[in-house]
Design a protein around this motif. Structure first.
Motif, PDB file in Angstrom:
ATOM      1  N   ASP A 147       0.836  -1.196   0.000  1.00 25.21           N
ATOM      2  CA  ASP A 147       0.000   0.000   0.000  1.00 25.21           C
ATOM      3  C   ASP A 147       0.871   1.247   0.000  1.00 25.21           C
ATOM      4  OD1 ASP A 147      -2.663  -1.042   0.062  1.00 25.21           O
ATOM      5  OD2 ASP A 147      -2.292  -1.663   2.127  1.00 25.21           O
ATOM      6  N   ASP A 148       0.383   2.298  -0.600  1.00 26.90           N
ATOM      7  CA  ASP A 148       1.066   3.580  -0.637  1.00 26.90           C
ATOM      8  C   ASP A 148       0.785   4.314   0.678  1.00 26.90           C
ATOM      9  OD1 ASP A 148       2.024   6.132  -1.049  1.00 26.90           O
ATOM     10  OD2 ASP A 148       1.114   6.352  -3.030  1.00 26.90           O
ATOM     11  N   ALA A 149       1.797   4.448   1.497  1.00 19.06           N
ATOM     12  CA  ALA A 149       1.633   5.061   2.821  1.00 19.06           C
ATOM     13  C   ALA A 149       1.164   6.515   2.734  1.00 19.06           C
ATOM     14  CB  ALA A 149       2.931   4.987   3.606  1.00 19.06           C
ATOM     15  N   ASP A 150       1.378   7.169   1.603  1.00 15.99           N
ATOM     16  CA  ASP A 150       0.929   8.549   1.449  1.00 15.99           C
ATOM     17  C   ASP A 150      -0.558   8.660   1.111  1.00 15.99           C
ATOM     18  OD1 ASP A 150       3.432   9.592   1.986  1.00 15.99           O
ATOM     19  OD2 ASP A 150       4.040   9.530  -0.125  1.00 15.99           O
ATOM     20  N   HIS A 151      -1.163   7.555   0.708  1.00 19.76           N
ATOM     21  CA  HIS A 151      -2.566   7.596   0.301  1.00 19.76           C
ATOM     22  C   HIS A 151      -3.467   6.662   1.121  1.00 19.76           C
ATOM     23  CE1 HIS A 151      -0.484   9.198  -3.263  1.00 19.76           C
ATOM     24  NE2 HIS A 151      -1.494  10.037  -3.226  1.00 19.76           N
ATOM     25  N   THR A 152      -2.915   5.999   2.096  1.00 18.20           N
ATOM     26  CA  THR A 152      -3.699   5.102   2.942  1.00 18.20           C
ATOM     27  C   THR A 152      -3.270   5.289   4.392  1.00 18.20           C
ATOM     28  OG1 THR A 152      -2.111   3.274   2.870  1.00 18.20           O
ATOM     29  CG2 THR A 152      -3.751   3.368   1.100  1.00 18.20           C
ATOM     30  N   TYR A 153      -3.864   4.532   5.262  1.00 16.60           N
ATOM     31  CA  TYR A 153      -3.480   4.548   6.666  1.00 16.60           C
ATOM     32  C   TYR A 153      -2.456   3.468   6.971  1.00 16.60           C
ATOM     33  CZ  TYR A 153      -7.385   7.729   7.373  1.00 16.60           C
ATOM     34  OH  TYR A 153      -8.223   8.805   7.325  1.00 16.60           O
ATOM     35  N   SER A 154      -1.753   2.973   5.961  1.00 16.04           N
ATOM     36  CA  SER A 154      -0.770   1.919   6.177  1.00 16.04           C
ATOM     37  C   SER A 154       0.418   2.414   6.992  1.00 16.04           C
ATOM     38  CB  SER A 154      -0.308   1.321   4.849  1.00 16.04           C
ATOM     39  OG  SER A 154       0.325   2.300   4.059  1.00 16.04           O
TER      40      SER A 154
END
Length: 122
Positions: free
Chosen positions: A28-35
């Protein structure tokens, strides 16, 4: 403004499973999710590995997180003990209240939270 959900919990796994958990999280893209809420301790101790999660997210993202958690729960056992990943998450929804997500037996079981956890929302 939206409804928020607070998610906090941990997973317990072995060395091989830990690598697979990292792969799922890093997909997951950490900049676009809550990952970005995942934490992998730089040093693990003794026989188990620990992975922690904490985030306050918009309610529409809860399904995304639950999907990731279910993917993690399905990671197969990788040792002679046949141990699957286990964990516990306490989830506090601003409208729907608190629930408990148990990671065990290859799945995520969602149920009402134990009253013992209510202090977390006070």
């Amino acid at each position: 403004m939206g409804v928020f959900v607070r998610v906090r919990g941990w997973l317990e796994c072995d060395d091989r499973q830990l690598g697979q958990v990292r792969e799922i999280v890093q997909a997951d893209d950490a900049d676009h999710t809550y990952s970005g809420g995942w934490a992998f301790p730089p040093r693990q101790y003794n026989f188990a590995n620990w992975v922690f999660y904490g985030a306050e997210m918009r309610s529409q993202s809860v399904g995304w997180f639950l999907d990731r958690l279910r993917s993690v729960a399905r990671i197969p056992a990788s040792d002679d003990d046949n141990d699957l990943i286990t964990g516990l998450f306490v989830v506090s929804h601003e409208v729907d209240g608190m629930s408990e997500w148990q990671v065990r037996d290859g799945t995520v079981r969602v149920q009402a939270a134990s009253p013992a956890y209510r202090f977390l929302d006070e």
